[in-house]
Design an enzyme around this catalytic site. Structure first.
Site, PDB file in Angstrom:
ATOM      1  CG  ASP A 115      52.011 -20.079  14.938  1.00 18.83           C
ATOM      2  OD1 ASP A 115      52.118 -18.886  14.599  1.00 18.83           O
ATOM      3  OD2 ASP A 115      51.186 -20.852  14.426  1.00 18.83           O
ATOM      4  CG  HIS A 126      49.615 -20.280  11.031  1.00 17.02           C
ATOM      5  ND1 HIS A 126      50.673 -19.925  11.847  1.00 17.02           N
ATOM      6  CD2 HIS A 126      49.849 -19.687   9.833  1.00 17.02           C
ATOM      7  CE1 HIS A 126      51.509 -19.154  11.168  1.00 17.02           C
ATOM      8  NE2 HIS A 126      51.025 -18.990   9.945  1.00 17.02           N
TER       9      HIS A 126
END
Length: 336
Positions: A155, A184
């Site tokens: 990310d 996530h």
């Protein structure tokens, strides 16, 4: 002498991840485990002229636990990318029923064979699989919250890349080190572009462009799934992200003040975790920047949560609500 084991080494993430690890001079022994094709991966990597010893382990049957045990014995760091990949239309939660049991069994192997190892979880859905590993290690009375890491580094990698693409004439991805907190998966991913090196450029964007950028970070995995036409999900970028976190952990064995974001258990034994837990509504797991050391997570840098701007605070509220369900799902899988 550092031994690293990759569980799921023959998969789409496992192979490039193992290649990167093979090239790391700090690793003396690379152990590869998988339930298919891993001898070929081991033989291939074994021809590379780096100094680490490479060995592969393949079970002879579904009941054979000796291969996993041998691969894990004496490991200092274990990385788990094992499991099935996402397909078009699948969310990370769709993967839960398949990957949860795989991760549980690998965690049991860690508890029995290398309980003091650093453990990095890549297998999706990370928001649930990390709690599964924690609960399994707790059942075996070997849980050390300072050494369990959910890999959310992808990310950050995407956040740095995507903002640099917006400002292609003014920046490059390596100019940034965006802080990404939460979890996530989709809306649990919260990039804090208002902080750090991205703040000035981010402030130039319209509200609509900010929203588009954040959405792209949160659902960047969908781009890869669609581009591969159902043949897989993010593997190369995920391997890089997993390696990046592993590299930082190995660096922290000898260097101070190494900081990375990770999805961790906010246990009171970690400095700053209790304060972080209050700020995230009592959640037991959350992704935050942490200071690494040879003993694991030394400190949680929770102050970023208080510095996030008003729009990011709204995103955090959505993330916390979703994360509570994800975490509970993982915990219940073991406790039930």
């Amino acid at each position: 002498m550092v031994k690293v084991t990759v569980c799921g080494a023959a998969g789409g993430i496992g192979q490039p991840l193992s290649l990167l690890l093979k090239l790391n001079a700090n690793i003396s022994e690379l152990s590869l485990f998988d339930v298919v094709n891993v001898p070929g991966v081991g033989a291939d990597l074994g021809h590379i002229c780096s100094d680490s010893k490479t060995e592969s382990f393949l079970p002879s049957s579904k009941e054979d636990k000796s291969a996993l045990a041998s691969s894990l014995k004496g490991s200092d760091l274990v990385i788990i990318p094992a499991g099935v990949p996402r397909k078009p239309g699948m969310t990370r939660d769709d993967l839960f029923n398949i990957n949860a049991s795989i991760v549980r069994d690998l965690a049991q192997g860690i508890a029995e064979n290398c309980p003091d190892a650093f453990v990095l979880i890549i297998s999706n859905p990370v928001n649930s699989t990390v709690p599964i590993v924690a609960e399994t290690l707790k059942k075996n009375k070997v849980f050390n919250p300072k050494k369990l890491f959910g890999v959310t580094t992808l990310d950050i990698v995407r956040s740095n890349t995507f903002i640099s693409q917006v400002f292609s004439g003014e920046s490059k991805p390596t100019d940034f080190d965006t802080i990404v907190v939460g979890g996530h998966s989709g809306e649990t991913i919260v990039p804090l572009y208002s902080l750090g090196k991205s703040a000035d450029l981010y402030s130039k964007l319209s509200e609509d462009d900010k929203a588009k950028l954040i959405h792209r970070v949160q659902f960047g995995g969908d781009e890869v799934v669609q581009a591969k036409n159902g043949a897989g999900s993010a593997t190369l970028s995920m391997a890089y992200a997993g390696y990046k976190l592993a590299e930082s952990i190995l660096k922290a064995f000898n260097e101070p003040n190494v900081v990375e974001c990770t999805f961790l258990n906010l246990d009171d034994s970690i400095k700053g975790a209790a304060e972080a837990k209050k700020l995230v509504g009592g959640l037991d797991f959350f992704s935050l920047p942490v200071v690494l050391s040879k003993d694991g997570i030394a400190e949680v840098k929770y102050d970023v949560l208080t510095k996030a701007n008003a729009d990011e605070q709204k995103l955090l509220e959505v993330a916390k609500e979703q994360l509570a369900k994800n975490i509970e799902k993982g915990v219940k899988f073991i406790t039930n």
